[in-house]
Design a protein around this motif. Structure first.
Motif, mmCIF file in Angstrom:
data_model
loop_
_atom_site.group_PDB
_atom_site.id
_atom_site.type_symbol
_atom_site.label_atom_id
_atom_site.label_comp_id
_atom_site.label_asym_id
_atom_site.label_seq_id
_atom_site.Cartn_x
_atom_site.Cartn_y
_atom_site.Cartn_z
ATOM 1 N N SER A 48 1.271 4.310 9.125
ATOM 2 C CA SER A 48 1.699 2.942 9.404
ATOM 3 C C SER A 48 0.751 2.196 10.330
ATOM 4 O O SER A 48 0.958 1.011 10.596
ATOM 5 C CB SER A 48 3.112 2.948 10.006
ATOM 6 O OG SER A 48 3.115 3.613 11.249
ATOM 7 N N ASN A 49 -0.292 2.854 10.816
ATOM 8 C CA ASN A 49 -1.270 2.215 11.685
ATOM 9 C C ASN A 49 -2.311 1.510 10.811
ATOM 10 O O ASN A 49 -3.170 2.146 10.202
ATOM 11 C CB ASN A 49 -1.929 3.273 12.579
ATOM 12 C CG ASN A 49 -2.866 2.677 13.599
ATOM 13 O OD1 ASN A 49 -3.390 1.581 13.424
ATOM 14 N ND2 ASN A 49 -3.086 3.413 14.665
ATOM 15 N N GLY A 50 -2.247 0.192 10.758
ATOM 16 C CA GLY A 50 -3.131 -0.582 9.895
ATOM 17 C C GLY A 50 -4.603 -0.445 10.243
ATOM 18 O O GLY A 50 -5.454 -0.338 9.366
ATOM 19 N N ALA A 51 -4.921 -0.450 11.536
ATOM 20 C CA ALA A 51 -6.319 -0.340 11.951
ATOM 21 C C ALA A 51 -6.903 1.014 11.559
ATOM 22 O O ALA A 51 -8.044 1.094 11.095
ATOM 23 C CB ALA A 51 -6.431 -0.542 13.464
ATOM 24 N N MET A 53 -5.815 3.015 9.097
ATOM 25 C CA MET A 53 -5.875 3.144 7.643
ATOM 26 C C MET A 53 -6.993 2.292 7.038
ATOM 27 O O MET A 53 -7.590 2.675 6.035
ATOM 28 C CB MET A 53 -4.529 2.792 7.013
ATOM 29 C CG MET A 53 -3.416 3.777 7.352
ATOM 30 S SD MET A 53 -3.831 5.500 7.081
ATOM 31 C CE MET A 53 -3.926 5.551 5.309
ATOM 32 N N SER A 54 -7.313 1.156 7.647
ATOM 33 C CA SER A 54 -8.390 0.326 7.112
ATOM 34 C C SER A 54 -9.763 0.964 7.349
ATOM 35 O O SER A 54 -10.705 0.679 6.622
ATOM 36 C CB SER A 54 -8.345 -1.073 7.724
ATOM 37 O OG SER A 54 -8.610 -1.013 9.110
ATOM 38 N N ASN A 55 -9.869 1.818 8.338
ATOM 39 C CA ASN A 55 -11.115 2.534 8.629
ATOM 40 C C ASN A 55 -11.026 4.009 8.255
ATOM 41 O O ASN A 55 -11.753 4.846 8.788
ATOM 42 C CB ASN A 55 -11.460 2.425 10.118
ATOM 43 C CG ASN A 55 -11.811 1.024 10.507
ATOM 44 O OD1 ASN A 55 -12.606 0.370 9.837
ATOM 45 N ND2 ASN A 55 -11.212 0.543 11.580
ATOM 46 N N PHE A 56 -10.138 4.332 7.338
ATOM 47 C CA PHE A 56 -9.882 5.730 6.995
ATOM 48 C C PHE A 56 -11.120 6.432 6.445
ATOM 49 O O PHE A 56 -11.349 7.601 6.726
ATOM 50 C CB PHE A 56 -8.736 5.827 5.989
ATOM 51 C CG PHE A 56 -8.306 7.229 5.721
ATOM 52 C CD1 PHE A 56 -7.575 7.924 6.662
ATOM 53 C CD2 PHE A 56 -8.634 7.860 4.532
ATOM 54 C CE1 PHE A 56 -7.176 9.228 6.431
ATOM 55 C CE2 PHE A 56 -8.241 9.163 4.291
ATOM 56 C CZ PHE A 56 -7.509 9.850 5.238
ATOM 57 N N HIS A 58 -14.228 6.030 7.251
ATOM 58 C CA HIS A 58 -15.101 6.408 8.368
ATOM 59 C C HIS A 58 -14.463 7.516 9.205
ATOM 60 O O HIS A 58 -15.077 8.543 9.474
ATOM 61 C CB HIS A 58 -15.402 5.188 9.223
ATOM 62 C CG HIS A 58 -16.229 5.493 10.426
ATOM 63 N ND1 HIS A 58 -17.558 5.851 10.342
ATOM 64 C CD2 HIS A 58 -15.909 5.517 11.746
ATOM 65 C CE1 HIS A 58 -18.019 6.070 11.564
ATOM 66 N NE2 HIS A 58 -17.039 5.869 12.430
#
Length: 95
Positions: A48-51, A53-56, A58
């Motif tokens: 649920s952590n958007g930040a 998951m968007s950098n998953f 890396h």
């Protein structure tokens, strides 16, 4: 961090004092279920952590590399402890 260590040490002391009581001997199953629940909640919070998951892509590769290195180090250390401390020594040459 100090609070976490104090809670852990309090649990160790209480477990030592109550180690012969009957109800503590049956805690294994509930401990396993609690660990599973904690892992599920931890996974849910990561998902649920958007930040994160968007950098998953890396972070994911770094996490895989770190986890692999930690696992390899643990296996190596376990093997060394086994060889040094628990493996029977051969006596009188080859057997």
């Amino acid at each position: 961090m100090f609070n976490v260590l104090m809670i852990l040490l309090s649990g160790v002391a209480l477990g030592f004092v109550l180690r012969r009581t009957g109800f503590l001997k049956n805690l294994g199953r509930s401990i396993t279920l609690t660990v599973w629940l904690l892992l599920f909640v931890f996974g849910h919070s990561i998902g649920s952590n958007g930040a994160l998951m968007s950098n998953f892509g890396h972070y994911g590769m770094q996490a895989v590399m770190l986890a692999s290195a930690c696992t390899a180090g643990s296996v190596l250390a376990s093997w060394l402890v086994y060889v040094v401390m628990f493996k029977e020594k051969k006596k009188g040459g080859r057997q």
